[in-house]
Scaffold this active site. Sequence first.
Site, PDB file in Angstrom:
ATOM      1  N   ASP A 281       3.182  -4.021   1.763  1.00 42.69           N
ATOM      2  CA  ASP A 281       2.289  -3.239   2.623  1.00 42.69           C
ATOM      3  C   ASP A 281       0.917  -3.051   1.983  1.00 42.69           C
ATOM      4  O   ASP A 281       0.194  -2.114   2.304  1.00 42.69           O
ATOM      5  CB  ASP A 281       2.904  -1.866   2.932  1.00 42.69           C
ATOM      6  CG  ASP A 281       3.126  -1.029   1.675  1.00 42.69           C
ATOM      7  OD1 ASP A 281       3.076  -1.598   0.567  1.00 42.69           O
ATOM      8  OD2 ASP A 281       3.348   0.188   1.800  1.00 42.69           O
ATOM      9  N   ASP A 359       8.757   4.345 -10.649  1.00 37.23           N
ATOM     10  CA  ASP A 359       7.340   4.568 -10.946  1.00 37.23           C
ATOM     11  C   ASP A 359       7.115   5.880 -11.691  1.00 37.23           C
ATOM     12  O   ASP A 359       6.324   5.938 -12.644  1.00 37.23           O
ATOM     13  CB  ASP A 359       6.489   4.501  -9.674  1.00 37.23           C
ATOM     14  CG  ASP A 359       7.051   5.325  -8.529  1.00 37.23           C
ATOM     15  OD1 ASP A 359       8.197   5.827  -8.643  1.00 37.23           O
ATOM     16  OD2 ASP A 359       6.355   5.479  -7.507  1.00 37.23           O
TER      17      ASP A 359
END
Length: 516
Positions: A281, A359
């Site tokens: 994306d 992350d």
Amino acid sequence: MVRKRGSLILCGAFLFVACNGLLLLFLWGRPPIGRYGEGGGAEPGGREEWGVAKRKGGRNNLAGEVIRLAEEVESELETQKKLLKQIQNHRSLWEKRNELGKREMGRGDVEREGHRAPPPALPPKEISANKEQSQERNTQEVITTAVQDPGDAKPDRGVKELNNTKQEVPLSPVIIPVLVIACDRVTVKRSLDKLIQYRPSVELHPIIVSQDCGHAETALVIGSYGSQVTHIRQPDLSDIRVRPEHRKFQGYYKIARHYRWALNQVFNTLSYSSVVIVEDDLEVAPDFFEYFRALHPILTSDPSLWCVSAWNDNGREGLVDPGKADLLYRTDFFPGLGWMLQKDVWAELEPKWPMAFWDDWMRHPEQRKERSCIRPEISRTITFGRKGVSLGQFFDQYLRYIKLNSEFVPFTKQDLSYLLKENFDMNFVKEVYSAPLVKVEELQQGGILSGLGPFRVQYSSRDSFKILARNLGVMDDLKSGVPRAGYRGVVSFLSRGRRVFLTPPEGWTKYDVSWS
């Protein structure tokens, strides 16, 4: 062949010296050439006797003759030594030339060999037929094109010596693939279209699309690019057993599993030494590839760095300087969203890779180890994927307003050594703490400040940071005590057209993990 030729040359040289030595001894032992005189003398036209001292006319004695012959022998030996030295030098040069010739032949073999076969677990039809992708993946990139000192030149640096001349042999630049992490978004087409449009070289930047989820429509979109991309599929699509309270986070567990598998494919199966990771994306800027290629030598040469990111967490319109597209920073916050990773760092992270939330895990002190990343003033990626496992978190408030760079910056032609830690820290700290300290009210509308700054606003606690960040429009969350886009606790941005540094007190030493 070169060794045999060298041996023959040495044997010939030895025989040459030996024969000359025997000849000299022979000449020394025989009488001089000439007519015989009355007294048995052998000097041409003379009445001199061989081996007898000259009398009153100043004839040479035997010792003088011996000295003369010795000097001639010594002179001849010096000549032979010089010849031997020249032979040895030529032999060394021939061996170097032969070695470089073998390297060139090896490169030709690699080119003919083409792309390595895919792993057995992967469907053969989904591996790109692009043969150039595997050429010299581990070749080190040339940081500078300046000619090095001839005394430091070595054949393995691409410099060959022939007849006392130096010639630079061009080295193949490093291959930096782009790994696209995909799942069930058919809009991956938007991401791939831009990557292919801006890609300067198919050979230097192969695109690998790793798909999870098994979504057929997305697979068709990826497959439509044919040999322009390499399509690989995560083989394990099963659900992951998690604690009951984490069932709603199943997607985060699958993403972490997919990242681990895909990065192992890139580094361990395909044997690349670097990779740029994007998700399906993300749309990239026109100088996306230029940015990463230019920063690759900085990343590999500075051990205090562990990633290069295309993302600025505070890269919204109004917070960045549109006239500073070439401005780059160091940051202690791991940004992600288009980032470059080295194989050696992956070898460190892979054994302890987390089950989920990879992350945030990267932002823990145990992983970061006080290392930093490079980030731009203006982002080289934007996200268009509101739909996802985070259910649009931060997208409507922040992500949709991130400014994507539109100006191509020739980073590879710039000197980026200012980003090395020993250069950056001194200049950065000096610039930040020499800026005048002001109150946030002075920066807001109706304030009395004049000029474009920079100005400094200081925080002293977690709560004061959050209050100031909200008032100034930058992201206020901290991960392991590190603010987004922060370096040494400092966040740099624009506020109403002025450069502002949101800083801890001077003398900062380390982050407080309790501020998270």
